[in-house]
Design a protein around this motif. Structure first.
Motif, short mmCIF file in Angstrom:
data_model
loop_
_atom_site.label_atom_id
_atom_site.label_comp_id
_atom_site.label_asym_id
_atom_site.label_seq_id
_atom_site.Cartn_x
_atom_site.Cartn_y
_atom_site.Cartn_z
N MET A 76 65.48 7.65 5.00
CA MET A 76 65.66 8.65 3.95
C MET A 76 64.29 9.10 3.50
O MET A 76 63.33 8.36 3.62
CB MET A 76 66.39 8.02 2.76
N MET A 77 64.21 10.29 2.96
CA MET A 77 62.93 10.75 2.46
C MET A 77 62.48 9.86 1.31
O MET A 77 63.28 9.49 0.45
CB MET A 77 63.04 12.19 1.97
N ASP A 78 61.22 9.48 1.34
CA ASP A 78 60.60 8.92 0.15
C ASP A 78 59.23 9.55 0.08
O ASP A 78 58.89 10.41 0.89
CB ASP A 78 60.57 7.38 0.20
N ASP A 79 58.42 9.13 -0.88
CA ASP A 79 57.14 9.81 -1.08
C ASP A 79 56.25 9.74 0.16
O ASP A 79 55.44 10.62 0.40
CB ASP A 79 56.41 9.20 -2.28
N HIS A 88 59.64 9.27 -8.49
CA HIS A 88 59.49 9.59 -7.07
C HIS A 88 59.34 11.09 -6.90
O HIS A 88 60.06 11.86 -7.51
CB HIS A 88 60.70 9.11 -6.29
N ARG A 89 58.40 11.47 -6.04
CA ARG A 89 58.26 12.88 -5.73
C ARG A 89 59.41 13.29 -4.81
O ARG A 89 59.99 14.37 -4.93
CB ARG A 89 56.92 13.13 -5.04
N GLY A 145 61.71 13.61 -8.59
CA GLY A 145 61.25 14.27 -9.80
C GLY A 145 61.79 13.71 -11.09
O GLY A 145 61.81 14.38 -12.11
N ARG A 146 62.23 12.49 -11.07
CA ARG A 146 62.88 11.90 -12.23
C ARG A 146 61.98 10.83 -12.83
O ARG A 146 61.51 9.95 -12.13
CB ARG A 146 64.19 11.28 -11.75
N GLY A 147 61.71 10.91 -14.13
CA GLY A 147 60.93 9.87 -14.80
C GLY A 147 59.48 9.85 -14.37
O GLY A 147 58.99 10.76 -13.72
N GLY A 148 58.77 8.79 -14.76
CA GLY A 148 57.35 8.69 -14.46
C GLY A 148 57.06 7.49 -13.59
O GLY A 148 57.74 6.46 -13.67
#
Lengths: 751, 252, 201
Positions: free
Chosen positions: A443-446, A677-678, A686-689
């Motif tokens: 799966m896509m991750d950063d 996560h980008r 794009g959720r949280g920091g």
């Protein structure tokens, strides 16, 4: 027939209305079809459920699970009742495995990058092509004799997959790294020095009556939480005598919440506390001379520097508290001490953890009921538990090599380096100097979204594997992981779809004519051949007349174990050293106490909606990054729940939602890892920091591990407010008065 | 079928064992086709959790305690939700279950207003899953549509399936059988939840209930029911948390 | 004109407008109710039997139960082999058809169709004839077990209770309405549980 405009509109409206109206009466077409498959294997028969045993890979500990499969689809995960680690139970994270398997954003074929890095522009290619491209790069390095410019980074993998990856890197000559964001190397090294063993021992919490834990959130995320929780249940109500749990931590964690007593210490002083407890016990003479000599190196004089009176101020407790704990600890029949987590994540982490675990020598509980149970070596030669990760210091050196251009091919599996390495490492910028990044991510991750070539691997429910547990159960155990369903992308054909990581490495080796010395063409065969070694032992949980029957038995029960093949029953204490004061960096007014999210852990489960929606035990928040801070401090600063605040450490910052609570120490804030996560699919991108990114580069003095709890931060409101997504309401949950508890309590210490 | 009607299902929750880990919550989502609770669902207070962990604070730093209590449908013997339903979509069956009949429900939400435990949930939306995630849905459980109530069913589909398979194979399904127990009970790592038949005197739940309730109100008895003063006659028995610092205080 | 005698006042034009609007609204409500009733009735009755499919639907392969059951005397459970074990009776895999039809029935179109599907590895999408809604959990196994024990008959003789005389059907059609009323009355006759949660959960 001629229609005027009005007639036309009337008719149109009428027929559209009717169409909408009578649509409701219909039954969706697919419900009116029944498929007659070509052949009907057992697990495809309608309505019959089969439960297949395999291993869970949602956390570091591979728990034994059984998966309910109906019509070829995995429906539900439950604990494997036979499996010694979890005995039918499982962690909250296990069940979400099925969401990973059927995640809508899985990659369904090898991809090659067509746009600039990070743009997300990819083109599908065949496996043949993909493997050709990678071998091409590797062979170029081989031709110039620069094999070491290839780097293989994986998450900590043990068992056969670890073996294949190690052999591949070794035979080719590539550099091999293991990456874990929240490093266990400090705890692993301390344990091996204190107990003379590489693997983690088992802690017999079940039979302990006094449990002293330091920093480790062992009921939620640390090491093998399900095993420990199982023990905790018995520790509380399984015997006539209810055990007492004292938790020493700088944060109010899930374990602290369940402790009879939470002793808050200043960050990085957990080890000092332990050493002071040892000193108090030694000074009272409740301990044999031989242990004292071994622990102090013959001269116990230096230990008095760490007497409760001398260190209590630095720790932030009264000397009486330490003396009291020392008394209780030495007078309990089955005292046990465990530690790790934030206690290990300081510059003095190694020395601290060593002092903590040495308490078990003081209690003389090694190999005894209610104590530390040591593990035997792996029953299969060469097969090991997953190693601890390379230290942050080593990764910093790797990024320097990347900078100087001596990393040509970076192969990444299960290690989200772009997400997990702090910004201070400069990894992101320096990755531009790496000509080829290859990811095996399913799966896509950063990291995968920055890769030039993606060779998507199977989900673990579709793949083979074995596991030697990181924290064993005191006897020989090999977990077996088998595919419980056919690969989800099977219908894309052989040349597209996903493939197992082990199989891809074997295929690469074959194309490059490397001899890995494994005598097998597929990863399944590698495991099967090894299982013959287990069969040849002629003992253990599976008793079978033929190897075929043995193999079936092992897969049916999810593993092989031999309760009689125990580990050593004692260990020599190792000499302790003094503990330095922790290095705390940053100029903010709050100590930052990060913690692994109960559901997302270090971020690996962030793509799964059930994990995102699982309330955090302490804050009850979901889907977001929040900052726990003391409610009085928050009030003074005019911060209320949901206020968006900027948390800055040495110039780098993230935003998060304020969540004041009455348990956070006034001088501290707590933030969970796991969000920010980008990339990573629709539920996490794009959720949280990303808290990991802003941490300073502080190292453990001995191992070079990242000291992730050693930062000071400042907290500034941005003036914005966002509702914190949580299940509970906004009414504060305080009792009405001191004698009216919100849930009913008893002081009775009976069974 | 005769013997199955003599059963009365109940649960015992030992709060002293519960660590608040939320394992039961996720297990329930997985078993019962509960729609994914997205961020906006939480923000609108419309998230669905048939079982939840409530966390309460007591005291303040440094003498602070967090208390956890798992709350699911209490399967009340005298349920406030039942008489208010105008269409008999919720009723009490012979096995002691408070049953929610989805096809009868017309979504008045009276029952949710009547329930003192806040364990009934209304489907404000048509539940949605991405196509691939639908592969996970449990075929034994109805996917609820928009406009109806739902709640914990004690995993009645498991009770039905295991009982039927037991009858087919001519074996007695024992209490504590994992095919019979609800998903949350199987998942709980600390064995805080125990499920079984209160009408069977030798079942573990019966014995636990008897022991817990025998000395109710006294020091030795840890048993109580949630909001017992409302007279709901809940079939979920809680065992008090043991807290040595709680002094002589114990409940009402 | 007697004082106090009721004399309807002639409505003002304002009232006329109001009444007119009211009339239109009432008409609208009436139409809505009629449509609503039509909707509910058609949804309720919207099953093959009522909407006058005197014959069953056309299947992708015209499988004749008459030939197989009536002429060859095959047992229902030979193909629907799950019926005695589980909830679903299950339709057989094409592989099962091929155990005979790899040798039998060479020159028949329908069999050639089936063979070509089999060889291409494609499944047959049968049109479903009997269907209960998602919120009903019907279990074949329990019903077959009960009736065959009670009446001392073969499992395959139980099927016709709900499915009719399938062996006479060229195209399978639904003969019972399979509404809840049918279920409940049969459950009552046989003192089977009528608790809602027997089928609905």
């Amino acid at each position: 027939m001629a229609l005027n405009r009005r007639q036309f509109l009337t008719l149109m409206g009428g027929s559209a209305g009717a169409a909408v109206f009578f649509q409701a009466c219909g039954i969706p077409e697919k419900e009116l079809l029944i498929d007659s498959p070509i052949e009907m294997p057992e697990d495809l028969v309608t309505g019959i459920d089969n439960w297949y045993a395999t291993s869970c890979r949602q956390c570091d500990t591979a728990e034994g699970i059984v998966v309910r499969v109906m019509e070829g689809r995995a429906k539900k995960i439950e604990g494997n009742v036979d499996y010694p680690i979890n005995v039918g139970k499982h962690s909250p994270r296990c069940e979400a495995g099925v969401q990973g398997l059927y995640h809508p954003d899985r990659i369904s074929s090898p991809l090659v990058r067509t746009g600039p890095r990070g743009s997300g522009e990819y083109r599908e290619i065949s496996w043949e092509d993909a493997i050709g491209r990678l071998t091409n790069e590797l062979q170029n390095l081989e031709a110039s004799g620069d094999q070491s410019q290839a780097v293989l980074v994986t998450n900590p993998i043990g068992g056969h997959l670890g073996l294949v990856a190690d052999k591949f890197a070794d035979v080719f000559g590539a550099r091999r790294f293991t990456y874990e964001p929240l490093e266990t190397s400090v705890v692993r090294k301390a344990l091996s020095d204190v107990f003379g063993q590489n693997s983690m021992p088992d802690f017999d919490i079940d039979n302990s009556d006094y449990l002293l834990s330091f920093g480790a959130d062992f009921l939620s995320t640390w090491a093998s939480p399900t095993r420990y929780s199982r023990g905790y249940g018995e520790f509380r109500q399984g015997h006539d005598h209810r055990g007492k749990l004292v938790h020493i931590d700088s944060r109010f964690s899930t374990t602290a919440a369940n402790a009879d007593e939470w002793i808050r210490v200043n960050p990085g002083t957990e080890g000092l506390f332990a050493l002071a407890v040892i000193q108090s016990i030694v000074s009272k003479g409740h301990i044999s001379d031989s242990v004292v000599n071994a622990l102090t190196g013959g001269d116990s004089g230096w230990l008095s520097t760490y007497s409760p009176e001398n260190v209590s101020e630095e720790i932030g407790v009264t000397p009486e508290t330490i003396l009291h704990v020392g008394e209780d600890f030495s007078h309990s029949n089955h005292a046990l001490a465990i530690g790790g987590g934030s206690a290990a994540a300081h510059s003095n982490g190694y020395a601290s953890v060593k002092a903590i675990f040495s308490l078990n020598h003081v209690a003389d509980n090694v190999g005894k009921k209610g104590g530390v149970i040591l593990n035997p070596d792996s029953p299969i030669g060469g097969l090991e538990a997953a190693p601890s990760g390379n230290s942050f210091a080593e990764f910093q050196r790797l990024t320097e090599d990347m900078q100087s251009g001596t990393v040509k091919v970076l192969m990444v599996r299960g290690a989200d380096l772009f997400y997990g390495l702090p910004d201070t490492s400069g990894f992101k910028g320096r990755s531009a100097n790496v000509p080829m990044i290859v990811s095996f991510g399913g799966m896509m991750d950063d990291t995968t979204s920055m890769a030039d070539l993606i060779l998507p691997e199977h989900h673990y429910l579709e793949d083979w594997g074995t596991d030697i547990p990181l924290a064993g159960v005191g006897y020989e155990l090999v977990g077996f992981q088998q595919p419980v369903v056919r690969p989800f992308f099977e219908d894309r054909g052989d040349n597209l779809g996903t493939k197992g990581f082990g199989d891809v490495l074997l295929a690469l080796a074959q194309v490059m004519q490397m001899d890995l010395g494994l005598n097998a063409d597929t990863f399944k065969e590698v495991i099967r051949e090894s299982a013959r070694e287990l069969y040849a032992l002629g003992r253990g949980s599976i008793n079978a007349p033929t190897f075929e029957a043995f193999w079936n038995g092992v897969l049916q029960r999810g593993g092989w174990w031999d309760v009689n093949a125990k580990g050593p029953s004692s260990a020599e204490p190792d000499r302790l050293d003094g503990i330095s004061s922790p290095v705390i960096t940053g100029s903010g007014e709050f100590n930052l106490m990060p913690f692994a999210s109960a559901s997302l852990l270090d971020g690996r489960n962030a793509s799964l909606p059930w994990m995102q929606a699982m309330p955090d035990p302490i804050s009850t928040a979901t889907w977001q990054t929040w900052v726990e801070m003391n409610h009085k401090v928050a009030e003074e600063r005019g911060i209320k729940e949901g206020d968006v605040v900027t948390v800055s450490a040495s110039g780098r910052s993230i935003t998060a939602l304020a969540m004041p609570n009455p348990a956070t120490p006034p001088d501290a804030v707590s933030i969970p890892f796991g969000q920010g996560h980008r990339d990573g699919g629709r539920y996490s991108a794009g959720r949280g920091g990303n808290l990991m990114a802003i941490l300073d580069a502080v190292h453990d003095e001995t191992t070079g591990a990242l000291a992730w709890a050693a930062n000071k931060v400042s907290v500034t409101p941005t003036g914005e407010w966002v509702r914190v997504p949580k299940f509970e309401n906004t009414v504060p949950d305080f009792p009405r008065d001191e004698h009216n508890h919100v849930i009913e309590l008893t002081s009775e210490d009976t069974h | 079928m005769a013997d199955s009607q003599d059963r009365k299902w109940g649960m015992v929750v030992d709060i002293d064992r519960c660590t608040g880990c939320n394992g039961c919550v996720v297990a329930c989502q997985s078993e019962n086709n509960i729609p994914n609770n997205l961020e906006e669902h939480f923000n609108q207070r419309r998230a669905i959790q048939w079982i939840r962990i409530e966390r309460y604070w007591e005291g303040e730093y440094p003498n602070v305690k967090a208390r956890f209590i798992p709350v699911m449908c209490q399967q009340c013997g005298n349920a406030p939700c039942e008489p208010v339903c105008p269409v008999y979509a919720t009723y009490h069956n012979e096995e002691g279950l408070n049953v929610q009949v989805y096809n009868r429900c017309i979504g008045t939400r009276f029952c949710a207003n009547g329930c003192p435990y806040h364990v009934r949930f209304f489907n404000f939306w048509e539940p949605e899953w991405p196509e691939s995630l639908k592969n996970q849905l449990n075929p034994d459980v109805t996917v609820r549509s928009r406009g109806i109530m739902e709640k914990c069913s004690f995993c009645v589909q498991r009770i039905r399936r295991s009982t039927r398979e037991g009858e087919r194979d001519e074996v007695q399904v024992e209490d504590g059988d994992r095919a019979l127990s609800p998903a949350c009970v199987n998942a709980c790592p600390t064995t805080a939840l125990t499920f079984g038949d209160f009408n069977n005197d030798s079942s573990q739940v019966s014995m636990m209930k008897e022991e817990a309730m025998a000395n109710r109100g006294k020091k030795e008895g840890r048993g109580y029911r949630l909001l017992d003063n409302l007279g709901t006659e809940a079939n979920v028995i809680y065992l008090k948390k043991v807290d040595n610092s709680a002094g002589a205080v114990h409940g009402h | 004109m007697i004082p106090g005698d009721f004399q309807p006042q002639r409505p003002t034009s304002r009232q006329m407008v109001k009444l007119g609007v009211l009339g239109v609204v009432a008409l609208g409500v009436f139409v809505a109710i009629v449509l609503g009733l039509t909707f509910h009735i058609s949804a309720w009755l919207g099953q093959p039997v009522v909407f006058a499919r005197s014959e069953g639907p056309d299947q992708p392969i015209a499988f004749p139960h008459t030939t197989h059951v009536q002429e060859l005397g095959m047992d229902c459970t030979f193909c629907h082999r799950n019926v005695e074990k589980e909830a679903a009776a299950s339709v057989p895999a094409t592989g099962l058809c091929m155990t005979c039809h790899s040798a039998v029935g060479d020159d028949l179109d329908e069999i050639e169709k089936m063979r070509s599907l089999y060889e291409d590895g494609r499944s047959i999408h049968w049109v479903r004839v009997h269907r209960v809604p998602d919120h009903v959990h019907f279990v074949h196994e329990a019903h077959i077990r009960y009736f065959s024990e009670k009446d001392g008959i073969e499992p395959s003789q139980v099927c016709q209770t709900c499915h009719g005389d399938v062996k006479e059907m060229e195209k399978v059609k639904q003969v019972e309405t399979l509404k809840m009323g049918d279920c409940v009355s049969c459950h009552k006759e046989n003192s089977a549980p009528t608790d809602c949660a027997t089928c609905h959960y």
